[in-house]
Each structure stands twice: as C-alpha cells, then as structure tokens.
Scaffold this active site. Structure first.
Site, mmCIF file in Angstrom:
data_model
loop_
_atom_site.group_PDB
_atom_site.id
_atom_site.type_symbol
_atom_site.label_atom_id
_atom_site.label_comp_id
_atom_site.label_asym_id
_atom_site.label_seq_id
_atom_site.Cartn_x
_atom_site.Cartn_y
_atom_site.Cartn_z
ATOM 1 N N TYR A 35 -22.470 44.756 8.366
ATOM 2 C CA TYR A 35 -22.154 43.515 9.076
ATOM 3 C C TYR A 35 -21.801 43.827 10.534
ATOM 4 O O TYR A 35 -22.282 43.174 11.457
ATOM 5 C CB TYR A 35 -21.018 42.772 8.375
ATOM 6 C CG TYR A 35 -20.574 41.532 9.088
ATOM 7 C CD1 TYR A 35 -21.374 40.395 9.123
ATOM 8 C CD2 TYR A 35 -19.348 41.493 9.744
ATOM 9 C CE1 TYR A 35 -20.976 39.249 9.795
ATOM 10 C CE2 TYR A 35 -18.941 40.353 10.412
ATOM 11 C CZ TYR A 35 -19.755 39.239 10.434
ATOM 12 O OH TYR A 35 -19.352 38.116 11.113
ATOM 13 N N GLU A 73 -16.441 31.884 7.932
ATOM 14 C CA GLU A 73 -15.160 31.997 8.650
ATOM 15 C C GLU A 73 -14.133 31.025 8.080
ATOM 16 O O GLU A 73 -12.947 31.337 8.002
ATOM 17 C CB GLU A 73 -15.355 31.773 10.151
ATOM 18 C CG GLU A 73 -16.157 32.851 10.848
ATOM 19 C CD GLU A 73 -15.529 34.241 10.818
ATOM 20 O OE1 GLU A 73 -14.327 34.386 10.498
ATOM 21 O OE2 GLU A 73 -16.260 35.203 11.116
ATOM 22 N N TRP A 119 -11.715 39.727 5.572
ATOM 23 C CA TRP A 119 -13.147 39.552 5.788
ATOM 24 C C TRP A 119 -13.934 40.297 4.719
ATOM 25 O O TRP A 119 -14.993 39.857 4.288
ATOM 26 C CB TRP A 119 -13.527 40.019 7.196
ATOM 27 C CG TRP A 119 -14.962 39.743 7.488
ATOM 28 C CD1 TRP A 119 -15.932 40.659 7.740
ATOM 29 C CD2 TRP A 119 -15.608 38.460 7.545
ATOM 30 N NE1 TRP A 119 -17.139 40.024 7.939
ATOM 31 C CE2 TRP A 119 -16.954 38.668 7.825
ATOM 32 C CE3 TRP A 119 -15.160 37.153 7.373
ATOM 33 C CZ2 TRP A 119 -17.883 37.637 7.944
ATOM 34 C CZ3 TRP A 119 -16.075 36.112 7.490
ATOM 35 C CH2 TRP A 119 -17.417 36.363 7.773
#
Length: 191
Positions: free
Chosen positions: A21, A43, A51
């Site tokens: 990512y 998000e 995350w």
C-alpha cells in the site's frame, strides 16, 4: 544483494499489505472516481482503528460494497442489516450508513455533471500539495485545508467526513504528498 528501498517510517514493515500500500498507492495522485470513493470509504472505516486492520479487510470491503461502485452502493440501504452481520468487515452502523450516504451524494454530483474526481481535486486546484517531511512525526493529523474541505463536504451532504478523516483521505489519494523526503516513493513522484 540489492539494497532495501528506503520507505517512510510506517512503510518499513514486514506486513506485505502495508508495504505494498505504501509503495504502490498511498500518496500517488488518483483521478479515478471509483478509487477515490473506495479510499474515502476505507478512511471512514479506519477512524479509531489501525490502518493495518482496514487493509486486512479491504478485499472483504470490496466484496461487501460492490467493489465501491457508487452507483450500486447508493442502493444498499436495504442491505444494512446483512452488512452488519458480515464478520469479514468492520460492522459499525454509522460508518456503513455513511458509505451508502456518500455514494448517494457522489451519484447526485454525477447527475449534475460533476465527477467526484473533479469535485475532490478542486480543493487543491488540481495540483498535489507537497509537504517536505523529513520525519514521520512531522506529519499533521489535519490541516486548515482539510478542515475547509471537511466543512464543505458536510455542507454538500457527505457523512463521517471530519477533518482527520479528510486529511487521511487527502494523503491516500495523493492530494497531499506526505512521503518522507528520503522515501523512494517521494523521489518517484518528482519524476
């Protein structure tokens, strides 16, 4: 033996999803409305969580939310009970409802001839903002621009788009470049 690429501090990890990512997506300007909707939705799901948790569930989110096709997601309100029973995703009613709501808002923008890509990038005059970060602790969790964008998005009907979520989205979508100066991705973004 090849030297390991230098990454931002958070990208220096043994977790393949996090590293990929960082290397291939985060901070790279995206102009694909479906991808932007996906990043905004992820998000939203990440708020209050790590995350890594969200990335680990990304494939399940894509499956549950029709690969983040806003045209399909806007119709998913009747599926909320099923979504909230799906143990593969984060089952937060407010977040799920926000994603469906935001798909509706994006569809309304499209019906008026405004692409989500153009809507989002107008906040930065279609030009990524480059912060010159030398250390990860210099990265803010929000900015005045993110606060302005958050306020406008809420006024336009978006949900769960507070300034911290919006700043994270701006970073993810490449509206803001917060890669550390010596990170190899930062150097490729200059090319």
């Amino acid at each position: 033996m090849l030297a390991e690429k230098h990454r931002c501090a958070w990208g220096q990890t043994n977790n393949d999803l996090m590293r990929e990512y960082h290397d291939e997506e985060w901070g790279r300007p995206s102009h694909d409305s479906r991808h932007l909707f996906e990043l905004l939705s992820l998000e939203i799901m990440q708020a209050g969580l790590s995350w890594q948790t969200v990335l680990n569930k990304r494939a399940a989110f894509k499956q549950a939310f029709a690969n983040f096709d806003y045209r399909q997601v806007q119709q998913m309100a009747p599926k909320i009970p099923v979504l909230l029973e799906n143990t593969q995703i984060i089952r937060n009613r407010l977040k799920v409802m926000a994603i469906i709501n935001n798909a509706r808002v994006i569809a309304q923008l499209a019906a008026k001839g405004e692409d989500f890509d153009h809507y989002v990038w107008a906040f930065v005059n279609n030009q990524p903002i480059r912060h010159h970060i030398t250390s990860h602790d210099q990265v803010p969790n929000t900015t005045d621009l993110a606060k302005h964008m958050s306020k406008q998005m809420k006024a336009d009907g978006f949900a769960f788009t507070g300034p911290v979520v919006i700043y994270s989205f701006m970073q993810a979508a490449g509206l803001v470049n917060d890669h550390e100066a010596d990170c190899f991705v930062n150097q490729t973004l200059d090319e």
